[in-house]
Design an enzyme around this catalytic site. Structure first.
Site, PDB file in Angstrom:
ATOM      1  N   ARG B  64      56.125 -33.776  69.166  1.00  0.00           N
ATOM      2  CA  ARG B  64      54.976 -32.913  68.841  1.00  0.00           C
ATOM      3  C   ARG B  64      55.311 -32.071  67.626  1.00  0.00           C
ATOM      4  NH1 ARG B  64      51.459 -31.097  73.141  1.00  0.00           N
ATOM      5  NH2 ARG B  64      51.831 -28.998  72.376  1.00  0.00           N
ATOM      6  N   ASP B  66      55.205 -29.719  64.284  1.00  0.00           N
ATOM      7  CA  ASP B  66      54.505 -28.474  63.932  1.00  0.00           C
ATOM      8  C   ASP B  66      53.610 -28.663  62.706  1.00  0.00           C
ATOM      9  OD1 ASP B  66      55.588 -26.911  65.904  1.00  0.00           O
ATOM     10  OD2 ASP B  66      57.260 -26.198  64.675  1.00  0.00           O
ATOM     11  N   ARG B 214      64.455 -27.119  62.087  1.00  0.00           N
ATOM     12  CA  ARG B 214      64.274 -26.166  60.983  1.00  0.00           C
ATOM     13  C   ARG B 214      65.190 -24.952  61.133  1.00  0.00           C
ATOM     14  NH1 ARG B 214      58.122 -25.322  61.403  1.00  0.00           N
ATOM     15  NH2 ARG B 214      58.516 -23.718  59.836  1.00  0.00           N
TER      16      ARG B 214
END
Lengths: 283, 283
Positions: B64, B66, B214
């Site tokens: 999923r 971002d 990230r």
């Protein structure tokens, strides 16, 4: 060799010839050449340079790309007053980055020999054309420089046709005519490679006349689709003017990837040869 | 194994599990997950599928992603009535191409074993993060998936720090917390490579928790800039909650490039293992 005919500007002692390496995503640009009321690479770049350097800048380019065509290895030159170059040269790449739109970049700016001429010193230009016949269309992250082809193509047949075009020929059938310009060119490479749905054509020549790469690829796609035999593109070399049978493929698949130059002490000799031959615009 | 609990729709004899391979340029998308009033990959894709197939479609995804994150190798699944699949399957890729925006593509649609689950069968996820510290900024044709980094980074120091993070750990310091979710993950690879100005980080794990890639890259850039020693990111593994010291790098540099699955006859066993462990959302 400091261009003694030019007026010496205040703060400088003559002019410096400067080489710029330029990259762009041509999607939103109306080609290289400055045009009133249109975004062009030359227009944006000259404006950015003038803004940073506070002197007017006039660029000469290796390959005058058409609207929509991209570059990763374009080369241009300009002459700057010595004082301006000394003051701004070291930080020029970073400062241009702050002024230019992100679809144009200047990876390198460097002093070049006075004999360096981005256009007339060039020995060869290298282009890449990317198309995909995958029914899913171009990969989203590469859709700017990859054309979706609506029918399957036979890359092997395209490669066979490409091989027959190599060498020095009159490429008039593949060139948009310019008054008094020669269309004789030396095609050094025309390779076709398939990787999954992606078909890439690599084209190298001393110079290309106007629309030549896109016409060559267009002729190859006619072979790739089986509408023409592999001998057909080479047979067009006997024609003396542009053939309307040759489709011109869309600009978005084309990228100028490299320009070759001789070593420094052969620059002047090369420019003499090219200028002498230039009834054409080698771009 | 044809999901006997499901009602059999007219014209079909049960449901077919279908695997979709998906690619997208996430720049203009608000991530994978459907959200009212926002363009998302799931929203666009379910709408396109429903339009072509004329049945409602509900997708389950491997990762999923971002808002702003890209994918070249995303995987999803859905269940379709057998009759619908038989009628539309063979031309589905081409028909989706005609309906979807060019920033989303579906390179492949295929029948999968009934035990295949895009999310729970996955063995591993592979991401790539691209940043450049070239003062000229990102290459224009790759600016969608390459982040311009404002300061130079030492890729060697980043690689050293990355190596200390490998293995099974509690990555709580690098995860945006979700209620009751585990943050224990097995980091299979975290490689850093420099090519000119481009620094690429390759990250592979059984699964990543939210914002983990990230945050890992953010910790590595702190090392790369010399603000932290190479031992610092690994020292954070002792923390039990997200550390505000860890910068989260911009979404635009991140691409989901591949999801691994076991061979068909091990799908059911894998899904059992993953579901049993799932206090987390492996995505």
């Amino acid at each position: 060799m400091q261009h003694p005919d030019e007026p010496v500007p205040p703060g400088g002692s003559g002019l410096v010839r400067v080489r710029l390496d330029v990259a762009y995503d041509g999607t939103a640009l109306h080609g290289w050449a400055r045009q009133p009321g249109q975004r062009t690479v030359q227009g944006d770049l000259e404006q950015a340079l003038s803004m940073v350097l506070r002197v007017p800048v006039d660029l000469t380019v290796a390959g005058r790309t058409d609207a929509g065509v991209h570059a990763t290895g374009q080369v241009a030159h300009c002459d700057l007053p010595q004082g301006v170059w000394d003051e701004h040269g070291p930080r020029l790449v970073r400062r241009l980055r702050g002024v230019l739109s992100p679809d144009i970049a200047v990876p390198s700016v460097a002093e070049a020999p006075p004999d360096f001429d981005a256009r007339f010193s060039a020995l060869g230009r290298h282009y890449v054309y990317r198309l995909t016949d995958d029914p899913a269309g171009p990969p989203p992250l590469r859709r700017a420089d990859t054309v979706g082809w609506p029918r399957p193509v036979d890359a092997g047949a395209m490669a066979e046709a490409a091989g027959l075009l190599l060498g020095e020929h009159d490429f008039a059938a593949f060139c948009r005519r310019r008054e008094g310009a020669t269309t004789i060119r030396t095609l050094l490479a025309l390779d076709v490679a398939r990787d999954g749905g992606l078909v890439t054509v690599y084209a190298s020549a001393d110079a290309f006349c106007h629309s030549m790469v896109r016409s060559l690829v267009g002729a190859l796609t006619a072979v790739g689709e089986g509408r023409r035999p592999p001998e057909w593109p080479a047979a067009l070399l006997s024609r003396t003017e542009r053939s309307s049978d040759v489709p011109v493929v869309p600009a978005g698949g084309l990228t100028l990837v490299r320009v070759d130059y001789p070593v420094d002490d052969e620059l002047a000799a090369r420019a003499l040869v090219t200028r002498a031959r230039r009834d054409a615009s080698p771009a």
